[in-house]
Every structure is written in structure tokens, then in C-alpha cells.
Design an enzyme around this catalytic site. Structure first.
Site, PDB file in Angstrom:
ATOM      1  N   GLY A   1      62.007  45.764 100.629  1.00 21.13           N
ATOM      2  CA  GLY A   1      61.580  46.815  99.707  1.00 21.13           C
ATOM      3  C   GLY A   1      61.167  48.087 100.432  1.00 21.13           C
TER       4      GLY A   1
ATOM      5  N   HIS B   1      68.366  51.739 103.660  1.00 18.51           N
ATOM      6  CA  HIS B   1      68.682  50.625 102.757  1.00 18.51           C
ATOM      7  C   HIS B   1      69.799  51.022 101.785  1.00 18.51           C
ATOM      8  CE1 HIS B   1      64.253  49.809 103.548  1.00 18.51           C
ATOM      9  NE2 HIS B   1      64.811  48.689 103.953  1.00 18.51           N
TER      10      HIS B   1
ATOM     11  N   GLN C   1      57.863  36.040 108.851  1.00 20.92           N
ATOM     12  CA  GLN C   1      58.348  36.832 109.986  1.00 20.92           C
ATOM     13  C   GLN C   1      57.280  37.778 110.518  1.00 20.92           C
ATOM     14  OE1 GLN C   1      61.560  38.484 107.460  1.00 20.92           O
ATOM     15  NE2 GLN C   1      61.176  40.418 108.492  1.00 20.92           N
TER      16      GLN C   1
ATOM     17  N   LYS D   1      70.042  49.140 112.756  1.00 17.36           N
ATOM     18  CA  LYS D   1      68.659  49.535 113.108  1.00 17.36           C
ATOM     19  C   LYS D   1      67.940  48.348 113.755  1.00 17.36           C
ATOM     20  CE  LYS D   1      64.533  51.408 112.896  1.00 17.36           C
ATOM     21  NZ  LYS D   1      63.633  50.460 112.357  1.00 17.36           N
TER      22      LYS D   1
ATOM     23  N   GLN E   1      68.361  41.492 115.180  1.00 17.89           N
ATOM     24  CA  GLN E   1      68.384  40.700 113.947  1.00 17.89           C
ATOM     25  C   GLN E   1      69.820  40.482 113.485  1.00 17.89           C
ATOM     26  OE1 GLN E   1      65.633  41.306 110.464  1.00 17.89           O
ATOM     27  NE2 GLN E   1      67.345  42.490 109.704  1.00 17.89           N
TER      28      GLN E   1
ATOM     29  N   MET F   1      65.352  55.960 110.248  1.00 14.51           N
ATOM     30  CA  MET F   1      64.559  55.689 109.041  1.00 14.51           C
ATOM     31  C   MET F   1      63.991  54.280 109.097  1.00 14.51           C
ATOM     32  SD  MET F   1      66.415  57.494 105.896  1.00 14.51           S
ATOM     33  CE  MET F   1      66.736  59.244 105.939  1.00 14.51           C
TER      34      MET F   1
ATOM     35  N   SER G   1      60.777  51.751 106.941  1.00 10.33           N
ATOM     36  CA  SER G   1      59.671  51.683 105.975  1.00 10.33           C
ATOM     37  C   SER G   1      58.342  51.930 106.678  1.00 10.33           C
ATOM     38  CB  SER G   1      59.646  50.310 105.305  1.00 10.33           C
ATOM     39  OG  SER G   1      60.913  50.008 104.765  1.00 10.33           O
ATOM     40  N   ARG G   2      58.294  51.684 107.976  1.00 13.42           N
ATOM     41  CA  ARG G   2      57.037  51.828 108.719  1.00 13.42           C
ATOM     42  C   ARG G   2      56.753  53.276 109.118  1.00 13.42           C
ATOM     43  NH1 ARG G   2      58.444  46.267 110.768  1.00 13.42           N
ATOM     44  NH2 ARG G   2      56.724  44.967 110.035  1.00 13.42           N
TER      45      ARG G   2
HETATM   46  P1  AMP Z   1      63.855  45.785 106.006  1.00 13.86           P
HETATM   47  O1  AMP Z   1      63.530  46.164 104.598  1.00 13.86           O
HETATM   48  O2  AMP Z   1      63.117  46.574 107.028  1.00 13.86           O
HETATM   49  O3  AMP Z   1      63.800  44.297 106.242  1.00 13.86           O
HETATM   50  O4  AMP Z   1      65.372  46.184 106.214  1.00 13.86           O
HETATM   51  C1  AMP Z   1      66.376  45.657 105.393  1.00 13.86           C
HETATM   52  C2  AMP Z   1      67.714  45.982 105.969  1.00 13.86           C
HETATM   53  O5  AMP Z   1      67.863  47.399 106.064  1.00 13.86           O
HETATM   54  C3  AMP Z   1      67.902  45.444 107.409  1.00 13.86           C
HETATM   55  O6  AMP Z   1      69.220  44.939 107.527  1.00 13.86           O
HETATM   56  C4  AMP Z   1      67.694  46.665 108.257  1.00 13.86           C
HETATM   57  O7  AMP Z   1      68.365  46.613 109.492  1.00 13.86           O
HETATM   58  C5  AMP Z   1      68.278  47.742 107.363  1.00 13.86           C
HETATM   59  N1  AMP Z   1      67.771  49.067 107.734  1.00 13.86           N
HETATM   60  C6  AMP Z   1      66.477  49.444 107.825  1.00 13.86           C
HETATM   61  N2  AMP Z   1      66.380  50.717 108.236  1.00 13.86           N
HETATM   62  C7  AMP Z   1      67.653  51.154 108.442  1.00 13.86           C
HETATM   63  C8  AMP Z   1      68.233  52.384 108.884  1.00 13.86           C
HETATM   64  N3  AMP Z   1      67.490  53.426 109.227  1.00 13.86           N
HETATM   65  N4  AMP Z   1      69.576  52.461 108.972  1.00 13.86           N
HETATM   66  C9  AMP Z   1      70.359  51.392 108.638  1.00 13.86           C
HETATM   67  N5  AMP Z   1      69.871  50.216 108.212  1.00 13.86           N
HETATM   68  C10 AMP Z   1      68.538  50.097 108.109  1.00 13.86           C
END
Ligand code: AMP
Length: 279
Positions: free
Chosen positions: A29, A35, A59, A147, A151, A182, A184-185
Site C-alpha cells: 500500500g 507501484h 518481513q 527497486k 527481492q 520512489m 513509500s518510506r
Molecule cells: P512495497 O509496497 O514497498 O512492498 O512495493 C511493492 C512493489 O513495488 C515491489 O515489487 C517493489 O519493488 C515495487 N516498487 C516500489 N517502489 C518502486 C519504484 N520506485 N519503482 C519500481 N517499483 C517499485
């Protein structure tokens, strides 16, 4: 667009969608353009798209930011709707981890490199939740961002090793106009910290240029140049800079063109950021 909170309804939705292919975009989210790029790719690859929104507690280590992790469900829902997502799967902890769960998915070697050094239980949590999501949603393909390069590589290995029938798609890193990846943090950064944060990408671009100019450069020398660049431009405290093979994540003495990942993590104040480049 359907909002699905329980496993049984998710399975029923998936059955009803057959024989159409389903693409899954797993997220925690607080959706941003990174995303959204994953969702757009999923839409191109599959007629039906499910976005999962679940802040997976397993995690996060005890001292990490689980309790403060940004949660913006209404905004996330609006963005998914705009992009034509077919369903959001947003279970709660009781649904995903009922008492008595004993099973973990552990991808050896890949989970102890890079991020695994400072986050030893992180990838066990990631691999387990993604396996569960795959078992519940049964997607034909799933999109993950570069990113989080480790993972993506670890999950791709897992899918291969466990013969899971899911096509793994990697999406390039989406960045702010000044180059900061980019995340979320990023909302945790103060104004001053935010201004300094693009120093990470600048060091990665510097490394890319150095490798072009001096293909045989020693990894240790390259790391030193990156460190100098980051420390001279910002107050980042570097956790690691790693120059590793793109499949095995094992450290390299020299860059192997086309098969090398340069990844880093660094603290800006209380916020830990990661970034990477493939060269
Ligand atoms: P997260 O919500 O942080 O678990 O991220 C969900 C998915 O979005 C993961 O596959 C991340 O690698 C991808 N993601 C997060 N930030 C970026 C970004 N800046 N560019 C591309 N993919 C991203």
C-alpha cells in the site's frame, strides 16, 4: 473494482475469472508512481489484474517501522480504480497468519546477501507471504519492481525452484525528477534530508560511468569512489555498497559487464533507503 478481504472470496473471484489470465501486483500500500507502473505493466500482460495491499508483519524485524508504516487505503483504492484494477485483495493479519502457522519459505544463500546482512529474517517473511499470495490468488503472472532487486531475484529463484506456474516480470525503477527512487518510506524524510537523498542515485550513475571508462576497475576501488561521492554530498550513513553477480548475489572482484548488480543501502537520519543499478 472489488475489494476482497478474505481468502475464500478471493478464491471464488479467481475461479469466476477463469479462463482469463490474472496478473498480480503485490504491495504494502501507500501507492506511488512506482507501484502504478507495475499495475500498468500487469494490465498490458493480463486481462484481469489483482493488486494485493497487505503490510506483511513477518518481513519486519521487531525494531523496524511496522507500526509507523504509512497506510493510505482510501487513496490507494482510488488510484487502483483509476487504473482499471479488477480487484484489491487486502486481508488482515488474522486471515494471513492464524495461530498455529509453522511453515516458512526460505531461499538459502540469496536471503543472507546484501539486505540479508542487516535484515536476517526479512526475506523469509517476503518469500512466505508471496508464496501464500500466489497460492490464494493463483495468478498467471506477477510484477515486481527492480527497486527491490534482491527481492525480485530471490522470488524469481523461488518460483523456479518450487515449479510455481507464475511468470515473474521485473519493472524498472521509477524515480522522482531529481533521481531519488520512489519509495513509500520517502515520506519519513525531513525537507533537508529529502534535498540530500538524490546523492544515492548520483553515486550509482557515477559508478556506471566509471565502469564504462575503466571496465577492468577493481570492485573495491569502485566502491571507494561511490562512498566518497555519497559522503561528500550528503549526511547519509552508508550501510553497504555491494558489487555482486546478478544471479547469485555473490561479491565480484571486477564488474562483469551485463551481469552485475551494484546495490546500496544508507541511513538518512532515522530512514533507511536502498537503490541499485544493473551494469
Ligand atoms: P512495497 O509496497 O514497498 O512492498 O512495493 C511493492 C512493489 O513495488 C515491489 O515489487 C517493489 O519493488 C515495487 N516498487 C516500489 N517502489 C518502486 C519504484 N520506485 N519503482 C519500481 N517499483 C517499485
Amino acid at each position: 473494482m472489488e475489494i476482497i478481504r478474505d481468502i475464500q472470496s478471493m478464491r471464488a473471484w479467481r475461479e469466476a475469472a477463469r479462463p482469463e489470465h490474472v496478473g498480480l501486483v503485490p504491495t504494502m500500500g501507500a501507492l506511488h508512481e512506482g507501484h502504478l507502473s507495475l499495475i500498468r505493466i500487469a494490465r498490458e500482460r493480463a486481462p484481469k489484474v489483482v493488486v494485493s495491499i497487505y503490510v506483511n508483519p513477518t518481513q519486519f524485524a521487531a525494531h523496524e517501522d511496522l507500526d509507523h508504516y504509512p497506510r493510505t487505503f482510501e487513496e490507494d483504492r482510488r488510484r487502483c480504480e483509476e487504473l482499471g484494477v479488477d480487484a484489491i485483495f487486502c486481508p488482515d493479519d488474522a486471515m494471513m497468519y492464524p495461530p498455529g502457522c509453522l511453515t516458512w519459505v526460505h531461499v538459502s544463500q540469496l536471503d543472507s546477501a546484501l539486505e540479508g546482512q542487516s535484515r536476517p529474517t526479512h526475506f523469509r517473511g517476503v518469500a512466505t507471504i508471496v508464496t501464500k499470495l500466489f497460492a490464494i490468488v493463483q495468478p498467471d503472472c506477477a510484477v515486481f519492481g527492480w527497486k527491490d532487486a534482491q527481492q525480485f531475484l530471490l522470488l524469481r529463484r523461488m518460483v523456479n525452484d518450487l515449479n510455481l506456474p507464475v511468470e515473474m516480470i521485473g519493472a524498472e525503477i521509477v524515480r522522482e525528477p531529481d533521481g531519488l527512487a520512489m519509495s513509500s518510506r520517502n515520506v519519513y524524510l525531513s525537507e533537508d534530508e529529502r534535498r540530500e537523498a538524490p546523492a544515492l542515485q548520483r553515486a550509482l550513475l557515477l559508478a556506471e560511468q566509471i565502469v564504462k571508462d575503466q571496465p577492468g576497475i577493481l570492485a573495491t576501488a569502485l566502491k571507494r569512489r561511490m562512498e566518497q561521492s555519497i559522503l561528500s554530498e550528503s549526511r547519509f550513513r552508508i550501510d553497504y555498497i555491494a558489487i555482486v553477480n546478478l544471479e547469485t548475489l555473490q561479491p565480484l572482484a571486477h564488474v562483469e559487464p551485463g551481469a552485475t548488480l551494484i546495490a546500496l543501502a544508507a541511513w538518512m537520519g532515522q530512514t533507511r533507503l536502498i537503490d541499485n543499478i544493473r551494469v
